[in-house]
Design a protein around this motif. Sequence first.
Motif, PDB file in Angstrom:
ATOM      1  N   GLY A  33       0.810  -1.209   0.000  1.00 25.27           N
ATOM      2  CA  GLY A  33       0.000   0.000   0.000  1.00 25.27           C
ATOM      3  C   GLY A  33       0.843   1.258   0.000  1.00 25.27           C
ATOM      4  N   LYS A  34       1.931   1.262   0.773  1.00 23.73           N
ATOM      5  CA  LYS A  34       2.837   2.414   0.803  1.00 23.73           C
ATOM      6  C   LYS A  34       3.435   2.675  -0.574  1.00 23.73           C
ATOM      7  CE  LYS A  34       7.107   2.006   1.507  1.00 23.73           C
ATOM      8  NZ  LYS A  34       7.679   2.817   0.382  1.00 23.73           N
ATOM      9  N   THR A  35       3.821   1.599  -1.253  1.00 27.14           N
ATOM     10  CA  THR A  35       4.427   1.743  -2.568  1.00 27.14           C
ATOM     11  C   THR A  35       3.462   2.415  -3.541  1.00 27.14           C
ATOM     12  OG1 THR A  35       5.767  -0.232  -2.155  1.00 27.14           O
ATOM     13  CG2 THR A  35       5.540   0.478  -4.442  1.00 27.14           C
ATOM     14  N   LEU A  36       2.190   2.029  -3.500  1.00 25.58           N
ATOM     15  CA  LEU A  36       1.190   2.652  -4.363  1.00 25.58           C
ATOM     16  C   LEU A  36       0.916   4.090  -3.939  1.00 25.58           C
ATOM     17  CD1 LEU A  36      -1.375  -0.304  -4.616  1.00 25.58           C
ATOM     18  CD2 LEU A  36       0.540   0.213  -6.143  1.00 25.58           C
ATOM     19  N   ALA A  37       0.833   4.324  -2.637  1.00 17.62           N
ATOM     20  CA  ALA A  37       0.542   5.669  -2.134  1.00 17.62           C
ATOM     21  C   ALA A  37       1.642   6.654  -2.486  1.00 17.62           C
ATOM     22  CB  ALA A  37       0.333   5.628  -0.621  1.00 17.62           C
ATOM     23  N   ASP A  38       2.885   6.189  -2.512  1.00 15.07           N
ATOM     24  CA  ASP A  38       4.001   7.066  -2.858  1.00 15.07           C
ATOM     25  C   ASP A  38       3.866   7.649  -4.254  1.00 15.07           C
ATOM     26  OD1 ASP A  38       5.286   6.843  -0.439  1.00 15.07           O
ATOM     27  OD2 ASP A  38       6.781   5.386  -1.113  1.00 15.07           O
ATOM     28  N   PHE A  39       3.113   6.974  -5.116  1.00 13.29           N
ATOM     29  CA  PHE A  39       2.955   7.446  -6.496  1.00 13.29           C
ATOM     30  C   PHE A  39       1.537   7.930  -6.780  1.00 13.29           C
ATOM     31  CE2 PHE A  39       6.762   4.922  -6.500  1.00 13.29           C
ATOM     32  CZ  PHE A  39       7.634   5.705  -7.243  1.00 13.29           C
ATOM     33  N   GLU A 103     -16.417   1.193  -4.421  1.00 16.13           N
ATOM     34  CA  GLU A 103     -15.942   2.375  -5.131  1.00 16.13           C
ATOM     35  C   GLU A 103     -14.439   2.336  -5.395  1.00 16.13           C
ATOM     36  OE1 GLU A 103     -17.106   5.798  -2.905  1.00 16.13           O
ATOM     37  OE2 GLU A 103     -19.228   5.241  -2.832  1.00 16.13           O
ATOM     38  N   ALA A 104     -13.809   1.213  -5.043  1.00 14.00           N
ATOM     39  CA  ALA A 104     -12.343   1.120  -5.115  1.00 14.00           C
ATOM     40  C   ALA A 104     -11.882   0.390  -6.369  1.00 14.00           C
ATOM     41  CB  ALA A 104     -11.811   0.412  -3.876  1.00 14.00           C
ATOM     42  N   ASP A 105     -10.620   0.564  -6.682  1.00 14.08           N
ATOM     43  CA  ASP A 105      -9.959  -0.193  -7.746  1.00 14.08           C
ATOM     44  C   ASP A 105      -9.247  -1.419  -7.186  1.00 14.08           C
ATOM     45  OD1 ASP A 105     -10.197   1.711 -10.166  1.00 14.08           O
ATOM     46  OD2 ASP A 105      -9.389   3.000  -8.588  1.00 14.08           O
ATOM     47  N   VAL A 106      -8.710  -1.287  -5.969  1.00 12.26           N
ATOM     48  CA  VAL A 106      -7.854  -2.317  -5.390  1.00 12.26           C
ATOM     49  C   VAL A 106      -8.204  -2.485  -3.921  1.00 12.26           C
ATOM     50  CG1 VAL A 106      -5.465  -2.971  -4.850  1.00 12.26           C
ATOM     51  CG2 VAL A 106      -5.962  -1.733  -6.979  1.00 12.26           C
ATOM     52  N   VAL A 107      -8.182  -3.719  -3.443  1.00 14.12           N
ATOM     53  CA  VAL A 107      -8.236  -3.985  -2.008  1.00 14.12           C
ATOM     54  C   VAL A 107      -7.033  -4.850  -1.654  1.00 14.12           C
ATOM     55  CG1 VAL A 107      -9.746  -6.015  -2.259  1.00 14.12           C
ATOM     56  CG2 VAL A 107      -9.630  -4.808  -0.074  1.00 14.12           C
ATOM     57  N   LEU A 133     -12.704  -4.959  -9.711  1.00 12.38           N
ATOM     58  CA  LEU A 133     -11.890  -4.967  -8.493  1.00 12.38           C
ATOM     59  C   LEU A 133     -10.687  -5.895  -8.611  1.00 12.38           C
ATOM     60  CD1 LEU A 133     -11.687  -4.041  -5.485  1.00 12.38           C
ATOM     61  CD2 LEU A 133     -12.909  -6.165  -4.908  1.00 12.38           C
ATOM     62  N   ILE A 134      -9.542  -5.393  -8.149  1.00 12.44           N
ATOM     63  CA  ILE A 134      -8.324  -6.186  -8.022  1.00 12.44           C
ATOM     64  C   ILE A 134      -8.068  -6.403  -6.543  1.00 12.44           C
ATOM     65  CG2 ILE A 134      -5.813  -6.178  -8.367  1.00 12.44           C
ATOM     66  CD1 ILE A 134      -6.474  -4.368 -10.888  1.00 12.44           C
ATOM     67  N   MET A 135      -7.870  -7.651  -6.153  1.00 11.55           N
ATOM     68  CA  MET A 135      -7.621  -7.961  -4.741  1.00 11.55           C
ATOM     69  C   MET A 135      -6.237  -8.567  -4.586  1.00 11.55           C
ATOM     70  SD  MET A 135      -9.518 -10.577  -2.067  1.00 11.55           S
ATOM     71  CE  MET A 135     -10.860  -9.513  -1.533  1.00 11.55           C
ATOM     72  N   ALA A 191       2.815  -5.307  -5.030  1.00 13.08           N
ATOM     73  CA  ALA A 191       2.642  -4.057  -5.775  1.00 13.08           C
ATOM     74  C   ALA A 191       2.829  -4.289  -7.268  1.00 13.08           C
ATOM     75  CB  ALA A 191       3.631  -3.004  -5.263  1.00 13.08           C
ATOM     76  N   ILE A 192       3.822  -5.104  -7.625  1.00 10.22           N
ATOM     77  CA  ILE A 192       4.019  -5.433  -9.044  1.00 10.22           C
ATOM     78  C   ILE A 192       2.796  -6.158  -9.585  1.00 10.22           C
ATOM     79  CG2 ILE A 192       5.372  -6.848 -10.646  1.00 10.22           C
ATOM     80  CD1 ILE A 192       7.795  -6.309  -8.767  1.00 10.22           C
ATOM     81  N   GLY A 193       2.263  -7.104  -8.805  1.00 13.71           N
ATOM     82  CA  GLY A 193       1.085  -7.842  -9.242  1.00 13.71           C
ATOM     83  C   GLY A 193      -0.114  -6.944  -9.473  1.00 13.71           C
ATOM     84  N   ILE A 194      -0.292  -5.958  -8.603  1.00 12.40           N
ATOM     85  CA  ILE A 194      -1.397  -5.008  -8.778  1.00 12.40           C
ATOM     86  C   ILE A 194      -1.239  -4.236 -10.073  1.00 12.40           C
ATOM     87  CG2 ILE A 194      -2.352  -2.844  -7.875  1.00 12.40           C
ATOM     88  CD1 ILE A 194      -1.859  -3.998  -5.049  1.00 12.40           C
TER      89      ILE A 194
END
Length: 403
Positions: A33-39, A103-107, A133-135, A191-194
């Motif tokens: 989650g941090k990796t995605l949030a950083d971008f 309402e999300a793209d990813v969980v 949705l991507i989980m 993160a890569i998988g997402i």
Amino acid sequence: MTTTSNTATIPPQALEGLKVIELGQLIAGPFAGKTLADFGADVIKIEPPAAEGAAGGDPLRQWRMLHNGTSVWWQFQSRNKKSVVLDLRTEEGRDIVRRLIDEADVVIENFKPGTMEKWGMAYEDLSQRNPGLIMLRISGYGQTGPYRERPGFAVVAEAMGGMRYLNAEPGRVPVRAGVSLGDTLAGLHGAIGILLALQARQRSISPEAPKGRGQVVDVALYEAVFNCMESLLPEFSAFGAIRQPAGSALPGIAPSNAYPCADGMVVIGGNGDSIFKRLMIAIARDDLATDPELASNPGRVKRVAEIDAAIGAWTATRPVDQVLDVLNAASVPVGRIYNAQDIAHDPHYRARDMILPVTTHDGLTVEVPGIIPKLSGTPGVIQRRGPMLGEDTEAVLAALKKP
């Protein structure tokens, strides 16, 4: 710059508009989650409320060294995220989370397999409500297989993945790396998988699936470790060879080791053919530099003890700084073995924005690792400090669509 408090100066964000619900705790899921949030992803972290005898929130808030009751590690792991407090043990809490996921793209979740199903939040159910949705599911052993229900921590994953066996001096008890590598590797793989799943979703857009089709990203801690074990399995498969621990050396690749200096130690990688020649000339061992048997790696491996002894004899009589100066001038890879103070004082780290300040809600300035990878057009940004527990609950739920 990769940190700012003025939203008007924030550069374009690679993941801007991506909405992520983070249900995981501690390290692996939250690192993804941090990796995605950083971008630029909008990461909403769901945390449990305080209970009798417990402080509430992600347990990481209470791990290692604390400032006013909160871990300073938190400022790294949870930067750029929002904190919403909901009790997933209650149907009301689970219902709100389902609506957020709608309402999300990813969980992201890193619970023991079966937990989400027990809460009525299996992927099959969630994807019926939100087909795009991507989980990301991170667990010790994955969502399938005979070990799926076993509890798994990074320490066990590092052992099962083959890393712990090698991380030792010959004949001594294996040691851990000092950080939870299994968790971090799993978070990076997640993160890569997402990102892969987002690309596939984009390609699957059709009139029947206007947002595209989502999928499950299944990451096991031990598999994330095993994926980084290089030649371990191929060598056993081909030759029956069981790779053994070798301390600071890298078996089969020579020379590559740690060497004592007069006032410390250095690591030297002289294993390239031309690099080896430059190294030997730099340490005044022209006889080894011109030895035809040592011109390529197979020959050097046979005589690695002799080579290591020659390098060690040279470094042992010189201070670290002199060794660094001589070998850097000869274009030989060499480095000091850094501790936290060395990192904090290194000008290269700072020149590349790898040490950045974050100010906590009560005014403490904490330096945290910067953002990687470095993107030229849409670089990552630290926009928010790690949130206080439940800091964003009211705002997030107020924006949630009514059922």
